[in-house]
Motif scaffolding. Structure first.
Motif, short mmCIF file in Angstrom:
data_model
loop_
_atom_site.label_atom_id
_atom_site.label_comp_id
_atom_site.label_asym_id
_atom_site.label_seq_id
_atom_site.Cartn_x
_atom_site.Cartn_y
_atom_site.Cartn_z
N THR A 81 -88.38 -34.31 -34.84
CA THR A 81 -87.43 -33.43 -34.16
C THR A 81 -86.03 -33.57 -34.75
OG1 THR A 81 -88.71 -33.57 -32.12
CG2 THR A 81 -86.44 -32.85 -31.91
N LEU A 82 -85.62 -34.81 -35.00
CA LEU A 82 -84.30 -35.03 -35.60
C LEU A 82 -84.23 -34.46 -37.01
CD1 LEU A 82 -83.64 -38.70 -34.43
CD2 LEU A 82 -82.49 -36.62 -33.62
N LEU A 84 -86.04 -31.96 -38.23
CA LEU A 84 -86.03 -30.49 -38.12
C LEU A 84 -84.64 -29.99 -37.74
CD1 LEU A 84 -89.45 -29.71 -36.42
CD2 LEU A 84 -88.66 -28.87 -38.65
N GLU A 85 -83.99 -30.72 -36.86
CA GLU A 85 -82.63 -30.33 -36.47
C GLU A 85 -81.68 -30.41 -37.66
OE1 GLU A 85 -79.32 -32.31 -33.69
OE2 GLU A 85 -81.16 -31.78 -32.63
N ALA A 86 -81.85 -31.43 -38.48
CA ALA A 86 -80.96 -31.63 -39.62
C ALA A 86 -81.26 -30.68 -40.78
CB ALA A 86 -81.04 -33.07 -40.11
N GLY A 88 -83.95 -28.07 -40.75
CA GLY A 88 -84.59 -26.80 -40.43
C GLY A 88 -85.88 -26.63 -41.21
#
Length: 96
Positions: A81-82, A84-86, A88
């Motif tokens: 999740t982290l 993907l947030e960073a 994409g």
């Protein structure tokens, strides 16, 4: 209760947790603990708990949710999740 109100959301979450717990209850104690991981090998097979933290900071729990446990592989979901947030969608260029 008004739909969308905090008390409505809480009641909905409590109901969902109750339904999941009722569904899982007959299965508790079946199967095997992961004996190849020392921290998990010592976990009693009859433990089950869930917790949901709301955006308002309220914690809604059921079962053995207050019992400390080792998160082991579930930590990979948080790390993903982290990432993907960073990064994409570019993350998938490096991860299959």
């Amino acid at each position: 209760m008004n739909p969308g109100s905090p008390s409505s959301s809480r009641a909905d979450l409590v109901e969902v947790l109750d339904q999941v717990h009722a569904h899982v209850r007959p299965l508790i104690g079946q199967g095997k603990v992961a004996s190849y991981i020392p921290r998990l090998a010592n976990v009693p097979i009859d433990r089950f708990g869930m917790a949901v933290a709301t955006l308002e900071g309220e914690m809604i729990t059921i079962g053995a949710a207050d019992e400390p446990f080792s998160i082991q592989s579930i930590s990979k979901v948080f790390t993903l999740t982290l990432a993907l947030e960073a990064l994409g969608a570019d993350l998938w260029k490096r991860v299959g």
